[in-house]
Design an enzyme around this catalytic site. Sequence first.
Site, PDB file in Angstrom:
ATOM      1  N   HIS A  85       0.832  -1.206   0.000  1.00  0.00           N
ATOM      2  CA  HIS A  85       0.000   0.000   0.000  1.00  0.00           C
ATOM      3  C   HIS A  85       0.873   1.266   0.000  1.00  0.00           C
ATOM      4  CE1 HIS A  85      -3.645   2.356   1.103  1.00  0.00           C
ATOM      5  NE2 HIS A  85      -2.761   3.127   1.713  1.00  0.00           N
ATOM      6  N   GLU A  86       1.798   1.325   0.929  1.00  0.00           N
ATOM      7  CA  GLU A  86       2.627   2.543   1.026  1.00  0.00           C
ATOM      8  C   GLU A  86       3.494   2.693  -0.219  1.00  0.00           C
ATOM      9  OE1 GLU A  86       1.540   4.346   3.292  1.00  0.00           O
ATOM     10  OE2 GLU A  86       0.560   2.765   4.453  1.00  0.00           O
TER      11      GLU A  86
END
Length: 851
Positions: A291-292
């Site tokens: 995600h990051e």
Amino acid sequence: MRDAAPQTIRLADYTPYPFRIDHVELIFSLAPTATRVLSTLKVTPLQPGTDMRLDGEDLLLIRAAIDGAPVSVTPDATGLTVPAALLPDGPFTWECEVQIAPAENTALEGLYMSKGMYCTQCEAEGFRKITYYPDRPDVMAPFDVRILAAEDGSTPVLLSNGNPTGHGRWTDPWPKPAYLFALVAGDLVSVDDSFTTRSGRDIALRIWVRPGDEGKCAYAMDALKRSMRWDETEYGREYDLDIFQIVAVDDFNMGAMENKGLNIFNSKYVLASPETATDRDYELIEGIIAHEYFHNWTGNRITCRDWFQLCLKEGLTVFRDQQFSGDMRSHAVKRIDDVLMLRARQFREDAGPLAHPVRPEEYIEINNFYTATVYEKGAEVIGMLRTLIGPEAYRKGCDLYFERHDGQACTIEDWIAVFEDATGRDLSQFKLWYSQAGTPRLDVAEAFSDGTYTLTLRQETPDTPGQTDKAPQVIPVTVGLLGRDGRELAPSTTLELTERTQSFRFDDLPERPVPSLLRGFSAPVILRHEVSREDQLLLLAHDTDPFNKWEAGRSLAKSTLIAMVTEDTAPSEAFLDALTTVAGDASLDPAFRALALALPSEDDLAQTLHASGVTPDPDAIHAARQSLTRAIAAHAEPTLSALYDTMAVPGPYTPDAKAAGRRALRGTALRLLSERDNGDRARAQFLSADNMTEQLAAFSALLIIGQGSAAVGTFYEQWHEDRLVMDKWFALQVSLAPPEKAVRACKALAAHADFDWKNPNRFRSALGALTMNAAGFHNPSGEGYELLADWLIRLDPVNPQTAARMTTAFDSWRRYDTNRQRLIKMELERIAATPGLSRDVTEMVGRILAA
Ligand code: 0A1
Ligand code: ZN
């Protein structure tokens, strides 16, 4: 200090910043209570004659200058204004020096200290606690940073965004908003690796941790490399700096943060070893690392114009990480997990006083809008778009988005426009998903005659705070038809519901079919369809869509439990047989079978009862769930016992999905068997387990049957030096306590020497765990409510953000009986009346009380 009267910020009031920031230079001189920050901005006025407003909070202004000449400006509570009269008409240099005290920053927003380490959290509006700056996402600039080490020698490692240009010097060439700024300094060690991009560039990869944790980074590193490759192959996105760094910190309000080139993570989403992390932890690490990393393009290279557009980066990035995890593991299992979470958190939010659109139109405190609606429903909206236009057009639209908007701060309108341009399709009705709050309900009617089956769908979205009379939305409903013998009569097809009521015909059918509706959970809606138990059993046995196969079992479990609560009936043999068959069906993925055996949560049942007009009784729900668990355990004992033996995973622990699935099914069997063997298997497994997944499965089983006290002591002895494992020890004792003991357990643990309440993970592991114990929290005496309120009042001045998030435990108060409503309301009013209450908690409590 903040404003006395918090302002409501409105999307409709957006205006661009009247200056361009061409360059930012920051020089930090670190010291725990007297860090100096010198910032030099190259500024171009875009509307000469306008005052320059800079945001700033809790800063001590030392000096300011324009083009080298000192200026006298007077800060107020939220920033400072440089009058137009002091500003040149053309480009100029603004310089200012401030002093801040990171060691006193317990809110963990801005520059703060965590165990001697300096670190930052700037999203959404934390940069204004570091220096005076236009702290808004549409102001993007390249940054040069220089960090001067603390004089006490505690900061040998000095990190910031971008590429290194010398010790403590960093250059980030990509223009970015201030919320993506990061600085880390401390005594850290790194685990290093590298990645070669598809165009052949070598990227240094570094994960920074505290000395001693180096051995727990391998999985995160592997997940990072897989994420980097996946973004290249699936979205054509390559990494764009020479180095990518991740830092693990113990004190962090959220999961992790996508600062450009320097992601900062809550250590629980980085550190893992087989002995200390569960399969679920590994899965979360993989998903959050992805995600990051994916934010580098969806969020950083293309960012949000304003915070109303938060879902532009979050919904899209969650959708991307869900796709990634599905590709890495199992799409079916991932989809079921995601829907479970969506229903538990987002449907709950949508059904209560905190309901808001995926793109809200106003807020008081933006930190209160990092919600399941923005993230999870935001991801569902992207998934629906992809379903409606198809994967190729979706990819084409994404390519156009990156090409057209690279380096810009965008809106949902920009996002929708690329798909309209790529497909020629009018998406104006689709856009309602962003502006209308509430979960649409879909009522289903069926007719069959002369080989023609007609499906009539009617959509209705309930009123939500500030919104009534909602227009029909575009709802993709994926449908398949089954015959009476379970064979598929019509394969999956996606119907597009655009009207309030619409009928769809299927011709030339040999018999009246059994419909499998909303396959893959093709839209985030509540389906209201009377299905006979026979049809549900048929779908459970034969549906080719794995989501709906699971859903059929879930619906049966839910209606069984509801009948047990409301009519005191016993579960049917047919249901117990069907569940046993699925559990023992070796052709099915063990992870899927584990999910099929899991019962709906107590909160889910309370939500469902309330929606059907019945006031939920938390104790009755708990009792019904317990009694169904026992009935399943008794009915399926031989199957479960066999599963417990055959699902054992030989050899050393590996975190892959296949092994994890077997452990999940074995753990479920263990839990159920503990109802039969008085915890004998669990006690043995607890002592012999060589990995945390199996140790915790055994520990949990013992706690649930009230046989956990010896294990509590043993576990503490074994793990008291490991913070992340101790969080689990705290959480399980509270969340799995028998309802009548939950509050007492929580109080006792909050008095424990290891209860560091200023650490968000630890706070959540005691108080958050109490709110997860539904019947315990909702104890009719009100002592659960009182305990939580006491702690939120105590936490608020220290860490308003974490306090505010936990007020959501009260958001379902209108569901309950008048006594509980009265007790909760009293606590909410007590919180609201606390002198000096933060803007964060004030807004949340106000919205919850307005229900
Ligand atoms: N953007 C991060 C989430 C995040 C949001 C706010 C924070 O502090 C207020 C911290 C992290 C993400 O989506 O992962
Ligand atoms: Zn995110």
